[in-house]
Design an enzyme around this catalytic site. Structure first.
Site, PDB file in Angstrom:
ATOM      1  N   GLN A 145       9.166  -4.024  33.008  1.00 23.85           N
ATOM      2  CA  GLN A 145       9.580  -3.579  34.346  1.00 23.85           C
ATOM      3  C   GLN A 145       9.463  -4.717  35.362  1.00 23.85           C
ATOM      4  O   GLN A 145      10.338  -4.898  36.206  1.00 23.85           O
ATOM      5  CB  GLN A 145       8.704  -2.397  34.779  1.00 23.85           C
ATOM      6  CG  GLN A 145       9.203  -1.663  35.997  1.00 23.85           C
ATOM      7  CD  GLN A 145      10.419  -0.788  35.699  1.00 23.85           C
ATOM      8  OE1 GLN A 145      10.803  -0.628  34.549  1.00 23.85           O
ATOM      9  NE2 GLN A 145      11.035  -0.244  36.736  1.00 23.85           N
ATOM     10  N   PHE A 152       0.879  -1.172   0.000  1.00 26.93           N
ATOM     11  CA  PHE A 152       0.000   0.000   0.000  1.00 26.93           C
ATOM     12  C   PHE A 152       0.915   1.219   0.000  1.00 26.93           C
ATOM     13  O   PHE A 152       1.448   1.609   1.034  1.00 26.93           O
ATOM     14  CB  PHE A 152      -0.877  -0.051   1.246  1.00 26.93           C
ATOM     15  CG  PHE A 152      -1.958   0.998   1.346  1.00 26.93           C
ATOM     16  CD1 PHE A 152      -3.119   0.895   0.592  1.00 26.93           C
ATOM     17  CD2 PHE A 152      -1.837   2.046   2.246  1.00 26.93           C
ATOM     18  CE1 PHE A 152      -4.133   1.824   0.730  1.00 26.93           C
ATOM     19  CE2 PHE A 152      -2.843   2.979   2.386  1.00 26.93           C
ATOM     20  CZ  PHE A 152      -4.000   2.879   1.621  1.00 26.93           C
ATOM     21  N   ALA A 153       1.132   1.806  -1.173  1.00 29.22           N
ATOM     22  CA  ALA A 153       2.148   2.854  -1.342  1.00 29.22           C
ATOM     23  C   ALA A 153       1.514   4.234  -1.249  1.00 29.22           C
ATOM     24  O   ALA A 153       1.157   4.851  -2.260  1.00 29.22           O
ATOM     25  CB  ALA A 153       2.876   2.667  -2.666  1.00 29.22           C
ATOM     26  N   LEU A 154       1.406   4.713  -0.021  1.00 29.58           N
ATOM     27  CA  LEU A 154       0.800   6.018   0.237  1.00 29.58           C
ATOM     28  C   LEU A 154       1.822   7.008   0.792  1.00 29.58           C
ATOM     29  O   LEU A 154       1.949   8.119   0.296  1.00 29.58           O
ATOM     30  CB  LEU A 154      -0.365   5.840   1.223  1.00 29.58           C
ATOM     31  CG  LEU A 154      -1.188   7.077   1.573  1.00 29.58           C
ATOM     32  CD1 LEU A 154      -1.904   7.620   0.332  1.00 29.58           C
ATOM     33  CD2 LEU A 154      -2.209   6.735   2.661  1.00 29.58           C
ATOM     34  N   GLU A 178      -0.805   3.582   9.947  1.00 30.17           N
ATOM     35  CA  GLU A 178      -2.238   3.745   9.678  1.00 30.17           C
ATOM     36  C   GLU A 178      -2.835   4.902  10.480  1.00 30.17           C
ATOM     37  O   GLU A 178      -3.993   4.870  10.888  1.00 30.17           O
ATOM     38  CB  GLU A 178      -2.999   2.442   9.931  1.00 30.17           C
ATOM     39  CG  GLU A 178      -2.624   1.354   8.944  1.00 30.17           C
ATOM     40  CD  GLU A 178      -3.591   0.197   8.932  1.00 30.17           C
ATOM     41  OE1 GLU A 178      -4.807   0.438   9.048  1.00 30.17           O
ATOM     42  OE2 GLU A 178      -3.129  -0.942   8.787  1.00 30.17           O
ATOM     43  N   GLU A 201      -1.730  11.033  17.347  1.00 24.28           N
ATOM     44  CA  GLU A 201      -2.148  12.441  17.281  1.00 24.28           C
ATOM     45  C   GLU A 201      -3.205  12.655  16.200  1.00 24.28           C
ATOM     46  O   GLU A 201      -4.168  13.420  16.394  1.00 24.28           O
ATOM     47  CB  GLU A 201      -0.922  13.316  17.020  1.00 24.28           C
ATOM     48  CG  GLU A 201       0.073  13.362  18.178  1.00 24.28           C
ATOM     49  CD  GLU A 201       0.857  12.071  18.380  1.00 24.28           C
ATOM     50  OE1 GLU A 201       1.310  11.828  19.511  1.00 24.28           O
ATOM     51  OE2 GLU A 201       1.014  11.295  17.401  1.00 24.28           O
ATOM     52  N   PRO A 224       8.334  10.852   1.672  1.00 22.61           N
ATOM     53  CA  PRO A 224       9.244  11.536   2.591  1.00 22.61           C
ATOM     54  C   PRO A 224       8.650  12.803   3.202  1.00 22.61           C
ATOM     55  O   PRO A 224       8.934  13.126   4.356  1.00 22.61           O
ATOM     56  CB  PRO A 224      10.464  11.850   1.713  1.00 22.61           C
ATOM     57  CG  PRO A 224      10.466  10.774   0.679  1.00 22.61           C
ATOM     58  CD  PRO A 224       9.022  10.499   0.398  1.00 22.61           C
ATOM     59  N   GLY A 267      15.854  -6.880  35.069  1.00 22.48           N
ATOM     60  CA  GLY A 267      16.930  -6.856  34.085  1.00 22.48           C
ATOM     61  C   GLY A 267      16.690  -7.800  32.918  1.00 22.48           C
ATOM     62  O   GLY A 267      17.070  -7.504  31.781  1.00 22.48           O
TER      63      GLY A 267
END
Length: 423
Positions: free
Chosen positions: A363, A134-136, A390, A394, A139, A367
């Protein structure tokens, strides 16, 4: 891993019998070929044949899985997508990412493709022999889709594409891409402001492009998690008019319809990852002993588990509600029916909640939670992109605010008395 916990188990009010039957087939044993696999091409094929998962990306009328509307040529059942992605999120996030973009690369063909385009693309999609993209994104055009700059200019009976797409999932695997290109004026080129919504949106058209065509080049991009993604460049790429998907200028609407359907399922994938993290956390704190007792005896640990479980259930409810409403709206108003506000709420809350749940699971592991190769460490890296792709969190907030303000205005207008025309 024992039996997968899916939303249809205890949110049955949002689902139907066919969903329960699907959930019963999505077992750890059935999905075992995907678990731990690292070859994207092999994963892509396996989800087609033998697993048949791609059948949920294609309408029943076009060879897909039964979805309640066998005669409708464009109806897919979003609740089925939710269950598949919730399962994949628990078992194989890499497979989930490939599955999702296979849908994005197929659904525009379902919605706007000609009979010839559907016959050429969809059988291969179902079998896994053909992978889509899906080439939307570009840059300089991510969230602001209307500002994209890839050009498609008419040349005789066809079109010539020039431009660049970036962060396009499935690029190293994909055989075709749905490419969104500008066939009209760019924002700011029509006398309006840059970023305006006039010709910017109306000037976008979708094309179905084979990625081995002359003038197309692909470059993989390394990511923080194993993920097939890359850059596409179009340099004088010629396509016939028969490669166009839908009307000239209809690309923006087609992109939004596609994202509206699949955006809900992003939340489902996040819920799957969060459920796996919660399960890992519970197992760890019940067997790990500190200060002479299991970690699970400590009040702070119990508080974390309570918060994690509650947020996960809230997210599952929002996703199930949105998927049910979208399917119901589509049954009443057509396959392209949109429930943008609910979809945005589900995607925003589920992905943000999953990030918090997985962070707490790390958490609780201490470690070991940041040791490369542990389950929660992998999930910590896997979940992060879902808050971006997608539509970022924001952008979801803007969609939600727009929706609730429009509803409020409509309610006020409905309450106003009709003008007295007798005067």
């Amino acid at each position: 891993m024992k039996r997968l916990a899916l939303s249809s188990d205890d949110l049955a009010v949002f689902f139907e019998d066919r969903h329960a039957a699907l959930a019963a087939r999505l077992t750890p044993e059935a999905l075992a070929p995907l678990a731990g696999a690292s070859d994207p091409a092999a994963l892509a094929r396996c989800m087609g044949e033998p697993l048949g998962l791609y059948a949920h990306l294609v309408p029943e009328a076009l060879g897909g899985a039964p979805a309640g509307r066998p005669a409708h040529p464009a109806y897919i059942d979003v609740r089925s997508l939710v269950l598949v992605r919730e399962a994949l999120g628990q078992v194989a996030p890499l497979a989930d990412a490939i599955f999702a973009v296979q849908g994005l690369g197929a659904y525009p063909v379902v919605l706007a493709g000609s009979d010839a385009q559907r016959r050429a693309i969809l059988p291969g999609v179902l079998s896994g022999r053909r992978v889509g993209a899906f080439a939307l994104t570009e840059p300089e055009a991510g969230s602001d889709v209307a500002s994209l700059r890839t050009q498609a200019r008419r040349d005789g009976a066809g079109w010539v594409l020039d431009g660049e797409k970036v962060l396009i999932s499935n690029v190293p695997l994909a055989h075709h891409a749905v490419v969104f290109a500008r066939t009209g004026a760019a924002p700011g080129d029509d006398g309006g402001p840059a970023g305006g919504q006039g010709a910017g949106r109306r000037g976008i058209t979708a094309f179905l492009v084979d990625l081995d065509a002359p003038g197309v080049s692909a470059e993989p991009l390394p990511m923080s998690v194993p993920h097939p993604i890359g850059r596409l460049r179009f340099d004088g790429c010629r396509v016939p008019d028969g490669a166009r998907l839908g009307d000239v200028g209809g690309g923006f609407r087609l992109a939004m319809q596609t994202l509206d359907a699949f955006r809900i399922s992003v939340g489902a994938a996040a819920n799957g990852m969060a459920a796996r993290a919660l399960r890992e956390a519970i197992a760890h704190v019940t067997r790990r002993r500190q200060f002479g007792a299991p970690l699970s005896e400590q009040q702070m640990v119990r508080a974390y588990l309570a918060e994690m479980a509650t947020e996960l259930d809230a997210a599952r409810l929002l996703v199930a509600r949105a998927a049910h409403k979208r399917d119901t709206a589509a049954e009443a108003g057509g396959a392209g029916a949109r429930v943008s506000t609910e979809a945005a709420m589900a995607k925003m809350f589920a992905t943000e909640a999953a990030q918090r749940i997985i962070d707490r699971a790390v958490q609780l592991h201490g470690g070991m939670g940041v040791v490369e190769g542990t389950e929660v460490e992998r999930l910590y890296r896997e979940i992060r992109p879902l808050r971006i792709y997608e539509g970022t969190t924001e952008i979801q907030k803007l969609i939600i605010a727009k929706g609730i303000l429009e509803r409020a205005a409509a309610e006020v207008a409905a309450e106003e008395p009709a003008p007295d025309r007798a005067r």
